[in-house]
Design a protein around this motif. Structure first.
Motif, PDB file in Angstrom:
ATOM      1  N   ASP A 196      -0.223   0.054   6.808  1.00 49.04           N
ATOM      2  CA  ASP A 196      -0.774  -0.967   6.607  1.00 49.04           C
ATOM      3  C   ASP A 196      -0.731  -1.654   7.901  1.00 49.04           C
ATOM      4  O   ASP A 196      -1.494  -2.720   8.263  1.00 49.04           O
ATOM      5  CB  ASP A 196       0.241  -1.939   5.511  1.00 49.04           C
ATOM      6  N   GLN A 200      -2.915  -3.697  12.903  1.00 45.06           N
ATOM      7  CA  GLN A 200      -2.334  -4.512  13.952  1.00 45.06           C
ATOM      8  C   GLN A 200      -1.868  -3.788  15.204  1.00 45.06           C
ATOM      9  O   GLN A 200      -1.592  -4.196  16.186  1.00 45.06           O
ATOM     10  CB  GLN A 200      -1.468  -5.281  13.318  1.00 45.06           C
ATOM     11  N   GLU A 224      -0.612  -5.887   2.984  1.00 41.42           N
ATOM     12  CA  GLU A 224      -1.119  -7.279   3.797  1.00 41.42           C
ATOM     13  C   GLU A 224      -1.575  -6.636   5.039  1.00 41.42           C
ATOM     14  O   GLU A 224      -0.701  -5.969   5.957  1.00 41.42           O
ATOM     15  CB  GLU A 224       0.047  -8.197   3.915  1.00 41.42           C
ATOM     16  N   VAL A 225      -2.619  -7.054   5.591  1.00 43.07           N
ATOM     17  CA  VAL A 225      -3.425  -6.744   6.648  1.00 43.07           C
ATOM     18  C   VAL A 225      -3.157  -7.968   7.619  1.00 43.07           C
ATOM     19  O   VAL A 225      -3.518  -9.196   7.302  1.00 43.07           O
ATOM     20  CB  VAL A 225      -4.783  -6.360   6.619  1.00 43.07           C
ATOM     21  N   THR A 226      -2.908  -7.700   8.823  1.00 40.81           N
ATOM     22  CA  THR A 226      -2.760  -8.942   9.743  1.00 40.81           C
ATOM     23  C   THR A 226      -3.492  -8.778  10.822  1.00 40.81           C
ATOM     24  O   THR A 226      -3.919  -7.783  11.425  1.00 40.81           O
ATOM     25  CB  THR A 226      -1.371  -8.862  10.450  1.00 40.81           C
ATOM     26  N   TYR A 248      -4.296 -11.034   3.596  1.00 46.80           N
ATOM     27  CA  TYR A 248      -4.407 -10.901   4.874  1.00 46.80           C
ATOM     28  C   TYR A 248      -3.831 -12.003   5.742  1.00 46.80           C
ATOM     29  O   TYR A 248      -4.167 -13.246   5.026  1.00 46.80           O
ATOM     30  CB  TYR A 248      -5.746 -10.471   5.278  1.00 46.80           C
TER      31      TYR A 248
END
Length: 472
Positions: A196, A200, A224-226, A248
């Motif tokens: 994930d 990032q 969760e993507v940042t 996100y």
């Protein structure tokens, strides 16, 4: 015919012309008289295979292709690409000729490959050569099926890389030592992320990144993507309808352009930090939950395009939570394809006191029932400040003439005191809007601005040369 064929024809025509004009004193210009630098420049406009084939023309041409600044390979057929009856021939061609390439700098290296006859290890080997030549622009389109095709040198030796485009590959094990000190443009389409935080991790390795575009498909479930990039200027994100992810986070304080298309029907969390320098935004959403997070972060925007569904049970003032104000918004374009689009339009007019240009449309391909889906217009009260003091131009594209449409148009004409021009483009071809009826309903409605020019255009907007225009 290829470059060689054109060259031979060129020489034959020159010889014939010389015989006819033997007594002429004018010098004859031959392509062989050009400098090597200029010939290499000419070759750079040819497909790589055609450029390599010129090596058989003469001794002067034998090694010119080895100095080409751009190398582009494809086995998909058509266009500017290498194509053969056997896809395996491309790999043999690259293995034979790429090691002979002598240019100290490769301006662009492109691989657009089908899976058949191309193995991940082949691509990794070719990339090692390209990376060692101060590569500036890398473009890879290859379905790697989860296999890693990026050599270790890719993450540590691409100091000169400015543009990176990756499509359908797997991003595996981004090392903490990864560094792209010159990378300014990054395009990622339908990648498979092993972890994930892989995305990032790649972004953290790009300290001067300015332009980022990421498209997510529905093939992979993610957490969760940042998107945390302090210096980023432009950001485009696309989430497919069947995309599965927990959510996100977007933290890009220097952003000037923001495009978010989140069509995922899966519930997910969204956190978007304030974008104080934002100038232009495109927002396409299917979830009202996402809309709540987006609105508060883009209040500094000057040009906004929006297409979003609204909650069915909640009121808009709850969605906006405290009445965010778009003080700098001067140009608003809204799509009316959603059921509650008219409610969103009403709220945006209230919250945009300095709006000058309003574009209303039904974007192509949006909505399942273009004629009847939108609910009735809920007239804003009191009258929005922008209608009383700033709105100058109204453009309505693909006007259907529904009762909801008529109510909106009549309301704006009645209250827009500074309106200079209102252009209504009726979709008479696809939806059979009666032009005379449309003129009667709007032309005789009251107008707050005595100088407003009301223009009716008959025909779909994509056929501009076939408009029938009426000025009232």
């Amino acid at each position: 015919m290829g470059f060689l064929g054109y060259y031979v024809r060129f020489k034959k025509r020159k010889v014939k012309r010389t015989k006819l004009c033997r007594r002429s004193l004018a010098p004859v210009c031959r392509i062989n008289d050009l400098s090597d630098e200029l010939l290499i420049k000419i070759l750079s406009f040819l497909p790589t295979k055609a450029a390599v084939s010129t090596s058989i023309l003469s001794k002067q041409w034998r090694f010119l292709w080895m100095w080409l600044p751009k190398l582009e390979y494809s086995n998909r057929g058509g266009g500017r690409c290498y194509c053969s009856n056997s896809s395996a021939a491309l790999g043999e061609f690259i293995d034979k000729n790429l090691p002979l390439h002598r240019a100290p700098v490769i301006e662009r290296f492109s691989l657009d490959l089908l899976l058949r006859h191309t193995q991940p290890e082949d691509i990794k080997r070719w990339l090692e050569v390209a990376v060692s030549r101060s590569l500036r622009d890398l473009d890879i389109n290859y379905y790697s099926q989860g296999h890693n095709i990026l050599p270790s040198s890719f993450y540590t030796c691409c100091n000169s890389l400015v543009i990176l485009k990756l499509c359908c590959i797997a991003l595996v094990d981004v090392p903490s030592t990864a560094r792209f000190p010159s990378l300014k443009t990054l395009r990622l389409q339908y990648l498979t992320y092993q972890h994930d935080d892989s995305l990032q991790g790649l972004l953290d390795a790009c300290p001067v990144l300015e332009d980022l575009s990421v498209r997510f498909g529905g093939e992979q479930s993610m957490g969760e993507v940042t998107f945390i990039v302090p210096n980023l200027q432009r950001l485009s994100i696309f989430m497919a309808e069947d995309g599965e992810f927990d959510g996100y986070v977007i933290d890009t304080p220097s952003l000037k352009y923001f495009k978010l298309e989140d069509w995922s029907y899966m519930r997910h969390d969204v956190e978007i930090k304030d974008m104080p320098k934002l100038e232009e935004a495109y927002v396409g959403l299917v979830s009202s939950v996402v809309l709540k997070s987006v609105i508060g972060s883009i209040t500094s925007v000057k040009h906004l395009t929006i297409c979003s569904e609204m909650p069915k049970s909640e009121r808009l003032d709850i969605v906006y939570r405290g009445g965010f104000v778009f003080n700098q918004l001067t140009h608003l374009k809204q799509c009316l394809c959603k059921k509650n689009s008219s409610h969103l339009l009403s709220q945006l007019l209230k919250d945009s006191p300095n709006l000058r240009v309003l574009d209303i449309s039904h974007m192509e391909g949006h909505g399942s029932d273009e004629r009847n889906e939108m609910v009735c217009w809920d007239q804003p009260s009191p009258v929005p400040e922008c209608l009383l003091s700033s709105l100058q131009i109204l453009n309505w594209s693909r006007y259907f003439g529904r009762p909801q449409d008529i109510d909106i148009a009549v309301y704006i004409l009645k209250h827009a005191r500074c309106l200079e021009k209102a252009k209504i483009i009726a979709d008479t071809r696809e939806h059979d809007v009666q032009n005379l009826e449309m003129i009667t309903e709007l032309a005789f409605s009251s107008r707050a601005s005595s100088r407003c020019e009301l223009v009716f255009v008959k025909g779909p907007p994509i056929w501009k040369d076939k408009y029938d225009q009426y000025v009232v």
